[in-house]
Design an enzyme around this catalytic site. Structure first.
Site, PDB file in Angstrom:
ATOM      1  N   ASP A  25       0.675  -3.525   0.392  1.00 52.31           N
ATOM      2  CA  ASP A  25       1.049  -2.171   0.302  1.00 52.31           C
ATOM      3  C   ASP A  25       0.924  -1.343   1.655  1.00 52.31           C
ATOM      4  OD1 ASP A  25       1.722   0.155  -0.905  1.00 52.31           O
ATOM      5  OD2 ASP A  25      -0.287   0.811  -1.505  1.00 52.31           O
TER       6      ASP A  25
ATOM      7  N   LYS B  89       1.770   7.118 -10.760  1.00 46.73           N
ATOM      8  CA  LYS B  89       1.997   8.479 -10.006  1.00 46.73           C
ATOM      9  C   LYS B  89       3.206   9.217 -10.882  1.00 46.73           C
ATOM     10  CE  LYS B  89       1.497   6.888  -5.258  1.00 46.73           C
ATOM     11  NZ  LYS B  89       2.292   6.873  -3.985  1.00 46.73           N
TER      12      LYS B  89
ATOM     13  N   HIS C  14      -3.821   8.898  -9.560  1.00 47.63           N
ATOM     14  CA  HIS C  14      -2.859   7.870 -10.283  1.00 47.63           C
ATOM     15  C   HIS C  14      -3.356   6.450 -10.346  1.00 47.63           C
ATOM     16  CE1 HIS C  14      -2.899   6.358  -5.888  1.00 47.63           C
ATOM     17  NE2 HIS C  14      -2.057   5.150  -6.360  1.00 47.63           N
TER      18      HIS C  14
ATOM     19  N   HIS D 144      -6.208  -1.136  -6.384  1.00 45.38           N
ATOM     20  CA  HIS D 144      -5.341  -1.389  -5.144  1.00 45.38           C
ATOM     21  C   HIS D 144      -5.954  -0.576  -3.957  1.00 45.38           C
ATOM     22  CE1 HIS D 144      -2.830   1.548  -6.665  1.00 45.38           C
ATOM     23  NE2 HIS D 144      -2.295   1.766  -5.744  1.00 45.38           N
ATOM     24  N   HIS D 145      -6.479   0.586  -4.177  1.00 48.41           N
ATOM     25  CA  HIS D 145      -7.061   1.439  -3.139  1.00 48.41           C
ATOM     26  C   HIS D 145      -8.465   1.257  -2.765  1.00 48.41           C
ATOM     27  CE1 HIS D 145      -3.349   3.507  -2.056  1.00 48.41           C
ATOM     28  NE2 HIS D 145      -3.212   3.895  -3.276  1.00 48.41           N
TER      29      HIS D 145
ATOM     30  N   HIS E  84       1.942  -1.130  -9.003  1.00 43.75           N
ATOM     31  CA  HIS E  84       0.801  -0.733  -8.365  1.00 43.75           C
ATOM     32  C   HIS E  84       0.575   0.879  -8.437  1.00 43.75           C
ATOM     33  CE1 HIS E  84       3.257  -0.696  -4.814  1.00 43.75           C
ATOM     34  NE2 HIS E  84       2.618   0.134  -4.408  1.00 43.75           N
ATOM     35  N   ASP E  85       1.679   1.634  -8.285  1.00 48.48           N
ATOM     36  CA  ASP E  85       1.645   2.990  -8.214  1.00 48.48           C
ATOM     37  C   ASP E  85       2.657   3.666  -9.484  1.00 48.48           C
ATOM     38  OD1 ASP E  85       0.397   3.484  -5.860  1.00 48.48           O
ATOM     39  OD2 ASP E  85       1.952   3.432  -4.472  1.00 48.48           O
TER      40      ASP E  85
END
Length: 362
Positions: free
Chosen positions: A306, A229, A254, A277-278, A225-226
């Site tokens: 998360d 970054k 990101h 996901h945010h 998911h990240d």
């Protein structure tokens, strides 16, 4: 992939009095006489079927019986009755032409995809060729299967795991965060699968799309998911204390970076998770302010996982919160940050999240 629909195939003429039901063992033996002492397929590690000109299975070796344990008594069944949906329509037509009309030297090779809701998809190379040496009028055909699912999956995932490891070098304060997010997402998806399988659950239809493949994929892809970054500057990513407005703007990129990196992954779930996901249920998230069910289901699941883990973790700018406080904070945001129906399911299995956190503690 377009899967075969039985009605779209031309029927094959059958001998008078022959029915499409399974034939007797005696009839099978008369169609395929191959003594055990001379049977080259009996102990083969490759699953093998023998089919006749009518596309009826007349023999299956032990490896084949084990591979397709869900299909009992393979001999006597019609090949496309059992495996039709595993082939693209055009491939199914070519198989029929190969066997009936002798196309391509009575031989064919291609790919089949076996899938059910209960089992993870199986990718199989299929080879079909005459059993007899006489290619003018072969009456029986060998169908050989080669399962390359795990081989393909390991190769694919190893490439993306390398990207994940690279992103972890950038964000060195995550510990086992990504492993826990995988496990939380898997556990929540498993519970949704149970609901989708229940005839009594009021939201069963909502989660019927969650199958064994969904669970298998999210239990790997949630960790990604990240991954975006990897493109975030170190001074922002590892800054002690809160970020300024412009730093937050850079940090939020990101999600788009991750979607771009994962755009080559064959399952769209990878890109959906990285990008969304945010996003928040009420439309105040980022990067596109999606709301409600506009947010992909996998992303909604990973967001809960998360946030729970972020609350439990100690960071330079915040203390670690207890399981009880973390659960309370997440429930408070039901319908605001989070899908309220997912939160109702989350509440029933929240103790499992605590167990996962402890099991994969840093």
């Amino acid at each position: 992939m377009n899967y075969i629909i039985e009605e779209e195939l031309e029927p094959i003429d059958e001998p008078d009095g022959e029915k499409k039901s399974a034939i007797s063992q005696e009839e099978t033996e008369t169609e395929f006489v191959l003594s055990s002492s001379h049977n080259p397929f009996k102990t083969s590690v490759f699953p093998v079927l023998i089919i006749n000109k009518q596309l009826r299975i007349v023999y299956a070796n032990e490896s084949c019986e084990q591979m397709f344990m869900g299909f009992t008594n393979l001999p006597g069944k019609y090949f496309f009755d059992l495996f039709g949906k595993a082939f693209a329509i055009e491939d199914a037509r070519k198989i029929r032409e190969t066997i009936i009309s002798g196309g391509n030297g009575f031989s064919w090779k291609g790919i089949a995809l076996l899938k059910t809701r209960e089992t993870v998809s199986v990718q199989i190379r299929v080879y079909i060729f005459p059993l007899e040496m006489d290619l003018k009028a072969p009456s029986d055909f060998v169908v050989m299967f080669d399962d390359f699912t795990e081989e393909n999956k390991k190769l694919l995932r190893s490439v993306f795991l390398s990207l994940l490891e690279a992103s972890k070098l950038k964000d060195n304060d995550t510990g086992k965060h990504i492993s826990r997010v995988n496990e939380y997402s898997k556990r929540l998806s498993e519970e949704l699968y149970k609901i989708g399988s229940s005839k009594e659950a009021p939201s069963a239809d909502k989660y019927k799309r969650i199958d064994a493949d969904f669970i298998d994929n999210i239990s790997f892809l949630a960790a990604m998911h990240d991954v975006g970054k990897i493109g975030t500057p170190d001074d922002i990513l590892n800054k002690e204390g809160p970020l300024s407005d412009w730093e937050w703007a850079v940090m939020r990129e990101h999600t788009k970076n991750g979607a771009y990196i994962l755009s080559t992954y064959p399952n769209p779930m990878a890109k959906e998770i990285a990008l969304s996901h945010h996003e928040k249920w009420n439309g105040t998230g980022y990067p596109f302010q999606l709301e409600g069910e506009m947010i992909p289901l996998a992303a909604r699941i990973v967001m809960i996982a998360d946030v729970y883990d972020a609350l439990r973790m100690s960071r330079s700018y915040k203390p670690a919160l207890s399981h009880e406080v973390s659960i309370s904070k997440i429930i408070e945001q039901s319908g605001t940050y989070f899908d309220p129906q997912l939160i109702e399911v989350f509440k029933t299995i929240s103790d499992d999240f605590a167990k996962i956190y402890n099991e994969y503690a840093d």
